[in-house]
Design a protein around this motif. Sequence first.
Motif, PDB file in Angstrom:
ATOM      1  N   LEU A 131       0.842  -1.200   0.000  1.00  0.00           N
ATOM      2  CA  LEU A 131       0.000   0.000   0.000  1.00  0.00           C
ATOM      3  C   LEU A 131       0.871   1.241   0.000  1.00  0.00           C
ATOM      4  N   HIS A 132       0.226   2.372  -0.075  1.00  0.00           N
ATOM      5  CA  HIS A 132       0.929   3.656  -0.051  1.00  0.00           C
ATOM      6  C   HIS A 132       1.076   4.110   1.396  1.00  0.00           C
ATOM      7  N   PRO A 133       2.212   4.716   1.768  1.00  0.00           N
ATOM      8  CA  PRO A 133       2.372   5.175   3.155  1.00  0.00           C
ATOM      9  C   PRO A 133       1.386   6.269   3.558  1.00  0.00           C
ATOM     10  N   LEU A 134       0.762   6.944   2.604  1.00  0.00           N
ATOM     11  CA  LEU A 134      -0.254   7.946   2.924  1.00  0.00           C
ATOM     12  C   LEU A 134      -1.660   7.361   2.928  1.00  0.00           C
ATOM     13  N   SER A 135      -1.787   6.068   2.722  1.00  0.00           N
ATOM     14  CA  SER A 135      -3.116   5.466   2.715  1.00  0.00           C
ATOM     15  C   SER A 135      -3.726   5.522   4.110  1.00  0.00           C
ATOM     16  N   HIS A 136      -5.035   5.472   4.168  1.00  0.00           N
ATOM     17  CA  HIS A 136      -5.738   5.691   5.434  1.00  0.00           C
ATOM     18  C   HIS A 136      -5.315   4.740   6.543  1.00  0.00           C
ATOM     19  N   PRO A 137      -5.197   3.430   6.295  1.00  0.00           N
ATOM     20  CA  PRO A 137      -4.798   2.532   7.393  1.00  0.00           C
ATOM     21  C   PRO A 137      -3.429   2.876   7.979  1.00  0.00           C
ATOM     22  N   GLU A 138      -2.530   3.406   7.158  1.00  0.00           N
ATOM     23  CA  GLU A 138      -1.200   3.747   7.641  1.00  0.00           C
ATOM     24  C   GLU A 138      -1.189   5.043   8.442  1.00  0.00           C
ATOM     25  N   VAL A 139      -2.018   6.001   8.071  1.00  0.00           N
ATOM     26  CA  VAL A 139      -1.964   7.333   8.677  1.00  0.00           C
ATOM     27  C   VAL A 139      -2.940   7.486   9.835  1.00  0.00           C
ATOM     28  N   ARG A 161       1.464  10.183  -4.771  1.00  0.00           N
ATOM     29  CA  ARG A 161       0.567   9.747  -5.841  1.00  0.00           C
ATOM     30  C   ARG A 161       0.377   8.249  -5.685  1.00  0.00           C
ATOM     31  N   LEU A 162      -0.536   7.688  -6.459  1.00  0.00           N
ATOM     32  CA  LEU A 162      -0.707   6.243  -6.456  1.00  0.00           C
ATOM     33  C   LEU A 162       0.534   5.583  -7.056  1.00  0.00           C
ATOM     34  N   PRO A 163       0.843   4.345  -6.682  1.00  0.00           N
ATOM     35  CA  PRO A 163       2.012   3.671  -7.246  1.00  0.00           C
ATOM     36  C   PRO A 163       1.856   3.435  -8.746  1.00  0.00           C
ATOM     37  N   THR A 164       2.988   3.359  -9.427  1.00  0.00           N
ATOM     38  CA  THR A 164       2.977   3.063 -10.858  1.00  0.00           C
ATOM     39  C   THR A 164       3.055   1.559 -11.074  1.00  0.00           C
ATOM     40  N   ALA A 165       2.767   1.139 -12.294  1.00  0.00           N
ATOM     41  CA  ALA A 165       2.871  -0.281 -12.637  1.00  0.00           C
ATOM     42  C   ALA A 165       4.297  -0.775 -12.451  1.00  0.00           C
ATOM     43  N   GLU A 181      -5.926   3.141  -2.671  1.00  0.00           N
ATOM     44  CA  GLU A 181      -6.903   4.103  -2.169  1.00  0.00           C
ATOM     45  C   GLU A 181      -7.275   5.051  -3.297  1.00  0.00           C
ATOM     46  N   LEU A 182      -8.535   5.015  -3.685  1.00  0.00           N
ATOM     47  CA  LEU A 182      -9.027   5.838  -4.796  1.00  0.00           C
ATOM     48  C   LEU A 182     -10.144   6.756  -4.293  1.00  0.00           C
ATOM     49  N   PRO A 183      -9.898   8.073  -4.249  1.00  0.00           N
ATOM     50  CA  PRO A 183      -8.633   8.767  -4.470  1.00  0.00           C
ATOM     51  C   PRO A 183      -7.742   8.680  -3.228  1.00  0.00           C
ATOM     52  N   LEU A 184      -6.456   9.013  -3.406  1.00  0.00           N
ATOM     53  CA  LEU A 184      -5.514   9.019  -2.285  1.00  0.00           C
ATOM     54  C   LEU A 184      -5.691  10.343  -1.553  1.00  0.00           C
ATOM     55  N   ARG A 185      -6.460  10.321  -0.494  1.00  0.00           N
ATOM     56  CA  ARG A 185      -6.910  11.545   0.180  1.00  0.00           C
ATOM     57  C   ARG A 185      -5.767  12.408   0.704  1.00  0.00           C
ATOM     58  N   ASP A 186      -4.848  11.808   1.477  1.00  0.00           N
ATOM     59  CA  ASP A 186      -3.834  12.632   2.128  1.00  0.00           C
ATOM     60  C   ASP A 186      -2.787  13.181   1.171  1.00  0.00           C
ATOM     61  N   HIS A 331      -9.298  16.272  -9.053  1.00  0.00           N
ATOM     62  CA  HIS A 331      -9.720  14.982  -9.587  1.00  0.00           C
ATOM     63  C   HIS A 331     -11.097  14.590  -9.064  1.00  0.00           C
ATOM     64  N   THR A 332     -11.457  15.108  -7.883  1.00  0.00           N
ATOM     65  CA  THR A 332     -12.767  14.849  -7.292  1.00  0.00           C
ATOM     66  C   THR A 332     -13.353  16.195  -6.863  1.00  0.00           C
ATOM     67  N   HIS A 333     -14.361  16.176  -5.981  1.00  0.00           N
ATOM     68  CA  HIS A 333     -14.930  17.452  -5.524  1.00  0.00           C
ATOM     69  C   HIS A 333     -14.224  17.978  -4.276  1.00  0.00           C
ATOM     70  N   ASP A 334     -13.070  17.397  -3.933  1.00  0.00           N
ATOM     71  CA  ASP A 334     -12.255  17.849  -2.807  1.00  0.00           C
ATOM     72  C   ASP A 334     -10.829  18.101  -3.297  1.00  0.00           C
ATOM     73  N   PHE A 335     -10.174  19.085  -2.704  1.00  0.00           N
ATOM     74  CA  PHE A 335      -8.779  19.365  -3.070  1.00  0.00           C
ATOM     75  C   PHE A 335      -8.116  20.129  -1.934  1.00  0.00           C
ATOM     76  N   GLN A 336      -6.820  20.369  -2.062  1.00  0.00           N
ATOM     77  CA  GLN A 336      -6.050  21.060  -1.025  1.00  0.00           C
ATOM     78  C   GLN A 336      -5.667  22.468  -1.473  1.00  0.00           C
ATOM     79  N   VAL A 337      -5.470  23.347  -0.494  1.00  0.00           N
ATOM     80  CA  VAL A 337      -4.885  24.676  -0.711  1.00  0.00           C
ATOM     81  C   VAL A 337      -3.747  24.845   0.286  1.00  0.00           C
TER      82      VAL A 337
END
Length: 407
Positions: A131-139, A161-165, A181-186, A331-337
């Motif tokens: 998984l990604h270190p920023l994924s929810h279970p990890e954080v 970002r999400l991992p590459t192939a 995690e789609l999308p990767l929130r953190d 990418h979704t209806h949420d984003f960061q500033v």
Amino acid sequence: MIARMSDTDGTSDTTRVRDGRESGPEADGASRPTLRERRIAAWRGAPRVLARLGFVAPLRERLALLEDAGSVYDLDEMSDVYGNGVVEALEKRVAGLLGTEAAAFFPTGTMAQQVALRCWAGRTGDPAVALHPLSHPEVHERNAFSQVSGLRPVRVTSEPRLPTAEEVRDFEEPFGALMLELPLRDAGFVLPTWEELTEVVDAAREREAVVHVDGARLWECAEHFGRPLEEIAGLADSVYVSFYKSLGAFGGAALAGPTTLVEEAKAWRHRYGGNVFQQFPTALSALIGLDRELPRLPEYVRHARVVAAALREGLEAGGMPWFRVHPEVPHTHDFQVWLPYEADVVAEAAIAAAEETGAMLFADHWGPKGPGVAATEVYVRSDGLEWSAGDVREAAEEFARRLLRAA
């Protein structure tokens, strides 16, 4: 954060509230409200907000959601007992939407994902979950995978970002499951392209690993991918979805996948204490969300892109020396500033602007993103549709000038 969105809590995590500074005495002996208290009061009271999220509302307003329950389920039916009745109806609705054989209701996504992945570990014989270190279970879940479920998380990439192939294919140790995690929130609610996603799934398959999607916010991904939900979910062996992050339900989650997996998951749900006696308020609120909010999510995503572009224009016009709207095109209806000031300074300016103007542009918690850099999440829902690009530019410019005066 305000009970920071996620839940697997995503519209409200169990993460620690970080903008609740200690109250202090006022001249009359009363306590000063904290930043968090002021922010929530401003969010509730502002006539204009980009999103009026249900979990911030008073209980009276939350209970009013069930006034429409008769439109989604026959209220003359018996109530649910240990997962039948309206809960079964919700499970069938989710399986139909995602194109899976079956689905199981869970009180939380944290439980749903642990159960799914331990079931897959039993099948593959490998407890390692890539998984990604920023994924929810990890954080956000206090090492629940390893501490509770005997799973061993391994981190595929540290990039935001999400991992590459290639990263999945060349990872140096074996794993039984890949969790995406789609999308990767953190990382900023980011998604890969459809081609990138399919290549990653193919790479996992080459390694004979199963693919599980943390789809807490999967509902709003269809607009970005340009694919229906069942096609997106069809890439994975199992999918978890949340009912309250985007759909406005009281809580709850579902695990969807093959019938054999779901039946085993229900046994583990019982062992984990998730086979709750009655869940009808949550199940009804989820059905209402699927009827009311799910069809509107593409519109929210499209308008979030209008809001993000207007924010950039307004912050620049207001003289902000540096800022970042991430992703530049949401990418979704949420984003960061991100802004180049200490979090408390930015939070004070955002709250004061809402208190004085009645328009709340930044309603969520501001937290540190690095030395002298603060970040927040911006959510766009039905209330945000009332804001034109000009409205957002004007509010962003006023906020920037206010912040520059205060800094």
